[in-house]
Scaffold this active site. Structure first.
Site, PDB file in Angstrom:
ATOM      1  N   ARG A   1     -10.415 -11.358  -2.715  1.00 35.44           N
ATOM      2  CA  ARG A   1     -10.093 -10.388  -3.770  1.00 35.44           C
ATOM      3  C   ARG A   1      -9.740 -11.152  -5.034  1.00 35.44           C
ATOM      4  O   ARG A   1      -9.205 -12.268  -4.943  1.00 35.44           O
ATOM      5  CB  ARG A   1      -8.877  -9.532  -3.404  1.00 35.44           C
ATOM      6  CG  ARG A   1      -9.028  -8.769  -2.141  1.00 35.44           C
ATOM      7  CD  ARG A   1      -9.600  -7.398  -2.382  1.00 35.44           C
ATOM      8  NE  ARG A   1     -10.008  -6.823  -1.122  1.00 35.44           N
ATOM      9  CZ  ARG A   1     -10.739  -5.727  -1.015  1.00 35.44           C
ATOM     10  NH1 ARG A   1     -11.152  -5.090  -2.099  1.00 35.44           N
ATOM     11  NH2 ARG A   1     -11.068  -5.269   0.158  1.00 35.44           N
ATOM     12  N   ILE A   2      -9.987 -10.509  -6.161  1.00 34.40           N
ATOM     13  CA  ILE A   2      -9.608 -11.110  -7.444  1.00 34.40           C
ATOM     14  C   ILE A   2      -8.197 -10.630  -7.801  1.00 34.40           C
ATOM     15  O   ILE A   2      -7.932  -9.423  -7.784  1.00 34.40           O
ATOM     16  CB  ILE A   2     -10.578 -10.654  -8.567  1.00 34.40           C
ATOM     17  CG1 ILE A   2     -12.038 -10.841  -8.149  1.00 34.40           C
ATOM     18  CG2 ILE A   2     -10.257 -11.347  -9.874  1.00 34.40           C
ATOM     19  CD1 ILE A   2     -12.555 -12.226  -8.220  1.00 34.40           C
TER      20      ILE A   2
ATOM     21  N   ASN B   1      -5.932 -21.907  -5.303  1.00 34.90           N
ATOM     22  CA  ASN B   1      -7.053 -21.313  -4.561  1.00 34.90           C
ATOM     23  C   ASN B   1      -7.944 -22.419  -4.022  1.00 34.90           C
ATOM     24  O   ASN B   1      -8.022 -23.500  -4.600  1.00 34.90           O
ATOM     25  CB  ASN B   1      -7.889 -20.418  -5.493  1.00 34.90           C
ATOM     26  CG  ASN B   1      -8.998 -19.699  -4.752  1.00 34.90           C
ATOM     27  OD1 ASN B   1      -8.777 -19.111  -3.702  1.00 34.90           O
ATOM     28  ND2 ASN B   1     -10.211 -19.746  -5.281  1.00 34.90           N
ATOM     29  N   THR B   2      -8.584 -22.143  -2.906  1.00 36.15           N
ATOM     30  CA  THR B   2      -9.590 -23.089  -2.418  1.00 36.15           C
ATOM     31  C   THR B   2     -10.941 -22.400  -2.408  1.00 36.15           C
ATOM     32  O   THR B   2     -11.079 -21.250  -1.991  1.00 36.15           O
ATOM     33  CB  THR B   2      -9.202 -23.664  -1.035  1.00 36.15           C
ATOM     34  OG1 THR B   2     -10.268 -24.487  -0.579  1.00 36.15           O
ATOM     35  CG2 THR B   2      -8.913 -22.597  -0.014  1.00 36.15           C
ATOM     36  N   HIS B   3     -11.944 -23.147  -2.924  1.00 34.68           N
ATOM     37  CA  HIS B   3     -13.283 -22.563  -3.091  1.00 34.68           C
ATOM     38  C   HIS B   3     -14.320 -23.490  -2.450  1.00 34.68           C
ATOM     39  O   HIS B   3     -14.314 -24.703  -2.718  1.00 34.68           O
ATOM     40  CB  HIS B   3     -13.583 -22.391  -4.585  1.00 34.68           C
ATOM     41  CG  HIS B   3     -14.929 -21.804  -4.834  1.00 34.68           C
ATOM     42  ND1 HIS B   3     -15.205 -20.470  -4.624  1.00 34.68           N
ATOM     43  CD2 HIS B   3     -16.090 -22.377  -5.228  1.00 34.68           C
ATOM     44  CE1 HIS B   3     -16.472 -20.251  -4.896  1.00 34.68           C
ATOM     45  NE2 HIS B   3     -17.040 -21.381  -5.259  1.00 34.68           N
TER      46      HIS B   3
ATOM     47  N   ASP C   1      -6.635 -18.788 -12.718  1.00 32.85           N
ATOM     48  CA  ASP C   1      -6.355 -18.165 -14.013  1.00 32.85           C
ATOM     49  C   ASP C   1      -7.018 -16.786 -14.026  1.00 32.85           C
ATOM     50  O   ASP C   1      -7.360 -16.256 -12.967  1.00 32.85           O
ATOM     51  CB  ASP C   1      -6.800 -19.075 -15.170  1.00 32.85           C
ATOM     52  CG  ASP C   1      -8.306 -19.273 -15.218  1.00 32.85           C
ATOM     53  OD1 ASP C   1      -9.033 -18.613 -14.423  1.00 32.85           O
ATOM     54  OD2 ASP C   1      -8.778 -20.071 -16.047  1.00 32.85           O
TER      55      ASP C   1
ATOM     56  N   GLY D   1      -9.951 -15.866 -14.873  1.00 28.97           N
ATOM     57  CA  GLY D   1     -11.380 -15.821 -14.571  1.00 28.97           C
ATOM     58  C   GLY D   1     -11.652 -15.896 -13.077  1.00 28.97           C
ATOM     59  O   GLY D   1     -10.734 -15.935 -12.251  1.00 28.97           O
TER      60      GLY D   1
ATOM     61  N   ASP E   1     -12.686 -18.177 -10.368  1.00 28.25           N
ATOM     62  CA  ASP E   1     -12.834 -19.589 -10.008  1.00 28.25           C
ATOM     63  C   ASP E   1     -12.964 -20.504 -11.232  1.00 28.25           C
ATOM     64  O   ASP E   1     -13.724 -21.474 -11.216  1.00 28.25           O
ATOM     65  CB  ASP E   1     -14.040 -19.782  -9.056  1.00 28.25           C
ATOM     66  CG  ASP E   1     -13.888 -18.973  -7.777  1.00 28.25           C
ATOM     67  OD1 ASP E   1     -12.756 -18.829  -7.293  1.00 28.25           O
ATOM     68  OD2 ASP E   1     -14.915 -18.483  -7.260  1.00 28.25           O
TER      69      ASP E   1
HETATM   70  C1  GRF Z   1     -12.865 -20.929   3.106  1.00 30.23           C
HETATM   71  O1  GRF Z   1     -14.012 -21.747   3.139  1.00 30.23           O
HETATM   72  C2  GRF Z   1     -12.558 -20.480   1.715  1.00 30.23           C
HETATM   73  O2  GRF Z   1     -12.795 -21.441   0.742  1.00 30.23           O
HETATM   74  C3  GRF Z   1     -13.533 -19.346   1.583  1.00 30.23           C
HETATM   75  O3  GRF Z   1     -13.440 -18.666   2.807  1.00 30.23           O
HETATM   76  C4  GRF Z   1     -13.114 -19.612   3.823  1.00 30.23           C
HETATM   77  C5  GRF Z   1     -11.890 -19.122   4.544  1.00 30.23           C
HETATM   78  O4  GRF Z   1     -11.734 -19.775   5.763  1.00 30.23           O
HETATM   79  N1  GRF Z   1     -13.269 -18.520   0.440  1.00 30.23           N
HETATM   80  P1  GRF Z   1     -10.465 -19.576   6.688  1.00 30.23           P
HETATM   81  O5  GRF Z   1     -10.145 -18.077   6.728  1.00 30.23           O
HETATM   82  O6  GRF Z   1      -9.334 -20.373   6.121  1.00 30.23           O
HETATM   83  O7  GRF Z   1     -10.891 -20.074   8.030  1.00 30.23           O
END
Ligand code: GRF
Length: 201
Positions: A86-87, A102-104, A136, A138, A140
């Site tokens: 979600r944003i 955040n992790t992308h 932020d 935007g 990502d």
């Molecule tokens: C991760 O790769 C994250 O970057 C992406 O969705 C995945 C989530 O994995 N948006 P998990 O739920 O932590 O296993």
């Protein structure tokens, strides 16, 4: 932490508590989805959980406000979004400016959005990876904290590539959050500057 899915990144942070993440702990885990397996992972560790589902609100703004209120109750130092699909709205980002991580699963600024792995594969890149960044307004687009690369194999599909990215992602997320927890840091433009070690108990 905020999640939507299986929560393997959350599990990595839970497992790191007390070792590589000294002084830091996951104070609560929230989700937009009641069926997110990550909630079970948190419960197994006696970490409080909550669900704020968009279905229970009239619009995105109301959902965002409720999520902001809920998260703020726990007074976290950092909010880590790991697989939250979600944003976050402007009010949320403003309230927690530079404290939302955040992790992308791609090398930003390439392939932002919900399908970073699929889009990178379709583009034909030979190297992709993971980006841990601050959120932020935007999609990502916030300042980058850390990145790591993953080679794309000729026989990769979205699932195989995403699994290999996630192996790297979990380590990078733990390392990056550990550094943030143990440091004083500030943001200058797009750059994150670490100042000194913070006393953690
Ligand atoms: C991760 O790769 C994250 O970057 C992406 O969705 C995945 C989530 O994995 N948006 P998990 O739920 O932590 O296993």
């Amino acid at each position: 932490m905020l999640i939507s899915g299986s929560g393997t990144n959350l599990q990595a942070l839970l497992d790191a508590q007390g070792s590589v993440l000294p002084g830091g702990s996951v104070v609560a885990v929230g989700s937009d989805r009641p069926d997110a397996y990550g909630l079970t992972r948190a419960e197994q560790r006696n970490v409080p959980t909550f669900v704020v589902s968009p279905k229970d609100f009239s619009d995105r703004e109301a959902w965002n406000k409720a999520l902001l209120e809920k998260v703020s109750e726990y007074r976290p130092d950092l909010i880590v979004c790991a697989g939250l699909m979600r944003i976050l709205g402007k009010d949320f980002v403003t309230a927690w400016r530079n404290r939302i991580v955040n992790t992308h699963p791609a090398l930003l600024p390439s392939f932002p959005g919900a399908h970073g792995v699929r889009d990178a594969l379709a583009y034909g890149v030979k190297v992709t990876g993971v980006t841990v960044h601050l959120i932020d307004e935007g999609v990502d687009t916030g300042p980058i904290l850390a990145q790591a690369t993953v080679d794309v194999r000729e026989d990769d599909n979205e699932d195989t590539l995403h699994e290999r990215i996630k192996e790297v992602e979990r380590d990078l997320l733990v390392t990056t959050v550990t550094r943030l927890v143990g440091s004083l840091w500030r943001v200058e433009g797009r750059l994150v500057k670490y100042e000194e070690q913070r006393e953690v108990s």
